[in-house]
Write a protein that holds these residues in place. Structure first.
Motif, mmCIF file in Angstrom:
data_model
loop_
_atom_site.group_PDB
_atom_site.id
_atom_site.type_symbol
_atom_site.label_atom_id
_atom_site.label_comp_id
_atom_site.label_asym_id
_atom_site.label_seq_id
_atom_site.Cartn_x
_atom_site.Cartn_y
_atom_site.Cartn_z
ATOM 1 N N UNK A 157 -18.849 -38.948 -172.957
ATOM 2 C CA UNK A 157 -18.511 -39.755 -171.860
ATOM 3 C C UNK A 157 -17.225 -39.351 -171.228
ATOM 4 N N UNK A 169 -16.949 -36.074 -169.472
ATOM 5 C CA UNK A 169 -17.729 -36.116 -168.552
ATOM 6 C C UNK A 169 -17.231 -36.863 -167.217
ATOM 7 N N UNK A 170 -16.476 -38.010 -167.578
ATOM 8 C CA UNK A 170 -15.804 -38.800 -166.444
ATOM 9 C C UNK A 170 -14.671 -38.006 -165.971
ATOM 10 N N UNK A 206 -16.229 -34.848 -164.241
ATOM 11 C CA UNK A 206 -16.519 -35.177 -162.928
ATOM 12 C C UNK A 206 -15.556 -35.461 -161.792
ATOM 13 N N UNK A 207 -14.867 -36.400 -162.020
ATOM 14 C CA UNK A 207 -13.969 -36.878 -161.215
ATOM 15 C C UNK A 207 -13.030 -35.904 -160.583
ATOM 16 N N UNK A 259 -15.419 -33.420 -158.055
ATOM 17 C CA UNK A 259 -15.413 -34.148 -156.918
ATOM 18 C C UNK A 259 -14.508 -34.045 -156.039
ATOM 19 N N UNK A 290 -15.459 -34.299 -152.156
ATOM 20 C CA UNK A 290 -16.519 -35.576 -152.027
ATOM 21 C C UNK A 290 -15.741 -36.856 -152.050
ATOM 22 N N UNK A 291 -14.710 -36.875 -153.083
ATOM 23 C CA UNK A 291 -14.076 -37.996 -153.580
ATOM 24 C C UNK A 291 -12.607 -38.078 -152.879
ATOM 25 N N UNK A 314 -23.176 -33.992 -148.469
ATOM 26 C CA UNK A 314 -23.153 -35.003 -149.623
ATOM 27 C C UNK A 314 -22.965 -36.166 -149.146
ATOM 28 N N UNK A 343 -23.567 -39.953 -150.943
ATOM 29 C CA UNK A 343 -22.596 -41.146 -151.329
ATOM 30 C C UNK A 343 -23.196 -42.190 -150.798
ATOM 31 N N UNK A 365 -15.577 -49.667 -154.395
ATOM 32 C CA UNK A 365 -15.288 -47.981 -154.146
ATOM 33 C C UNK A 365 -14.745 -47.324 -155.392
ATOM 34 N N UNK A 366 -14.269 -47.952 -156.322
ATOM 35 C CA UNK A 366 -13.796 -47.243 -157.683
ATOM 36 C C UNK A 366 -14.840 -47.433 -158.597
ATOM 37 N N UNK A 384 -16.935 -44.234 -157.302
ATOM 38 C CA UNK A 384 -16.051 -42.960 -157.713
ATOM 39 C C UNK A 384 -16.451 -42.937 -159.312
ATOM 40 N N UNK A 385 -16.474 -43.970 -160.159
ATOM 41 C CA UNK A 385 -16.799 -43.757 -161.548
ATOM 42 C C UNK A 385 -18.057 -43.545 -161.869
ATOM 43 N N UNK A 391 -20.380 -41.849 -159.902
ATOM 44 C CA UNK A 391 -20.638 -40.425 -159.439
ATOM 45 C C UNK A 391 -19.937 -39.590 -160.399
ATOM 46 N N UNK A 392 -18.565 -39.772 -160.559
ATOM 47 C CA UNK A 392 -17.987 -38.853 -161.317
ATOM 48 C C UNK A 392 -18.705 -38.686 -162.898
ATOM 49 N N UNK A 393 -19.102 -39.869 -163.474
ATOM 50 C CA UNK A 393 -19.875 -39.647 -164.857
ATOM 51 C C UNK A 393 -21.147 -38.753 -164.634
ATOM 52 N N UNK A 424 -22.121 -45.757 -168.312
ATOM 53 C CA UNK A 424 -21.495 -45.782 -167.162
ATOM 54 C C UNK A 424 -22.172 -47.179 -166.233
ATOM 55 N N UNK A 474 -23.324 -49.822 -167.524
ATOM 56 C CA UNK A 474 -22.607 -50.979 -168.229
ATOM 57 C C UNK A 474 -20.771 -51.241 -167.773
ATOM 58 N N UNK A 475 -20.411 -50.136 -167.575
ATOM 59 C CA UNK A 475 -19.227 -50.430 -167.118
ATOM 60 C C UNK A 475 -18.964 -50.928 -165.801
ATOM 61 N N UNK A 535 -19.615 -54.586 -165.538
ATOM 62 C CA UNK A 535 -18.586 -55.277 -166.421
ATOM 63 C C UNK A 535 -17.321 -55.374 -165.146
#
Lengths: 204, 204
Positions: free
Chosen positions: A158, A161-162, A165-166, A169, A174-175, B129, B133, B153-154, B157-158, B160-162, B195, B197-198, B201
């Motif tokens: 995890x 990957x995070x 990936x960030x 992108x 893309x980000x 892409x 998005x 937005x965050x 980001x998170x 997609x990144x994961x 991902x 779950x985060x 949260x």
DNA sequence: TTTGACCTCTTTTCATCGTCAAGATTGGTA
DNA sequence: TACCAATCTTGACGATGAAAAGAGGTCAAA
């Protein structure tokens, strides 16, 4: 540092010069614009000279990838080491070092994690990302000292990957396409913080 | 389906045949083994024929990328739509569709998210892409209906990144090198679950 | 039906590329 | 000093992307 005219028939350190010019060329033109002959031109040497130092173009690219992985792990380690406190904070530090290297060497970074790299390395049997994996596994193990092997492996998956990936992108646009560099760093740190929090939480 | 001999001077649908053979070639040989002339050979046509349908090799690659993004969003949508319950579960579904497409078209997927793709597309002004998005932003917005724009937005980001990072590292062999396909899917689902779950949260 | 414009495809050509072979130059060593 | 191995250059080959010119096929207007 040899000045252009300062050398005679022999270059002196062509192998190193090719690595330098090749790395620059890779960032300038991308992997599809990468040319052995252009590397030679930039090193002010004939088009066939590189053959005496690298058996093929893939051989030179493999060297660039090898050095890239060494620098990547060094960058991660440097960022993590300057953090004394919580292991979770060091995990964020690893991510900062990871992203810093990638942002500074976007084309090389992409090459290191491309299928082409596998094709190239398979001839040399090298797996350069092992250093990254070990470094990250060690810090994850600190954070999750009392967790099972499976939990730790999944946390390592995890985390990697995070951050991977960030930054990937981001490099592709893309980000944060029109964000300032400053704002982008904030978004990156937010992603890393969320990642670290998730890893910590997976302990229970 | 025209049999080899069944055509005369004109091909009939060369443009489509080039797209098909080009896509196959890309997966077979990778981006650096991709050749316009080989595409033409596989379509059983002279090496200069493609020029009448694609101005350049980049033009053909751009078409492959365009179709790839269309399929990617379709795959994500299909997986998400078959889930009726929680929005968070649909977020996992998007990730499943994302990874399924990437696993089925590894070389094309890498091309779509490479710097080369930017170089190619910039000539055509297309940003493929956007569909991805939008799709993801919509589901994240469902999960975080009452959160601020920045939080959403965050979270996007998170998320997609994961999912992007995980499948990218798998395709490159960095994650789950010797795992069975079955075990790998489990690891991927675990990453997606963490991902989601985060993201959930982050609402509070 | 004929004709002519237009599309599609082929052939030819050119500059560039990676790689190989052969020869020139150099620096170190015996 | 004389040789030898390493280094670099020159020249060649087949393959590639692209452009130009010509051949073959289609189709609508006359």
């Amino acid at each position: 540092m040899t000045t252009p005219k300062a050398r005679g028939y022999h270059h002196g350190d062509l192998r190193e010069a090719l690595v330098v010019s090749g790395r620059k060329l890779l960032e300038d033109k991308g992997i599809r614009g990468f040319t052995l002959r252009e590397c030679a031109r930039r090193a002010e040497v004939s088009h066939a000279a590189p053959a005496h130092h690298f058996a093929s173009m893939d051989d030179l690219l493999a060297e660039l990838v090898r050095r890239g992985f060494a620098e990547l792990t060094a960058s991660m380690k440097a960022e993590a080491d300057r953090i004394e406190g919580e292991p979770a904070a060091r995990l964020v530090g690893l991510g900062v070092g990871y992203m810093a290297f990638a942002a500074a060497n976007p084309a090389l970074f992409q090459l290191m994690f491309s299928r082409e790299a596998n094709r190239i390395e398979s001839k040399h049997g090298d797996a350069g990302a092992d250093g990254v994996r070990r470094l990250q596994a060690a810090v994850v193990d600190e954070v999750l000292a009392h967790a099972s092997g499976e939990v730790r492996q999944r946390a390592a998956d995890f985390a990697w990957a995070t951050m991977h990936g960030f930054i990937t992108l981001v490099l592709e646009g893309e980000i944060g396409g029109r964000d300032s560099s400053r704002a982008l760093k904030t978004r990156g740190l937010a992603a890393l913080a969320a990642m670290a929090e998730t890893v910590v939480r997976s302990a229970r």
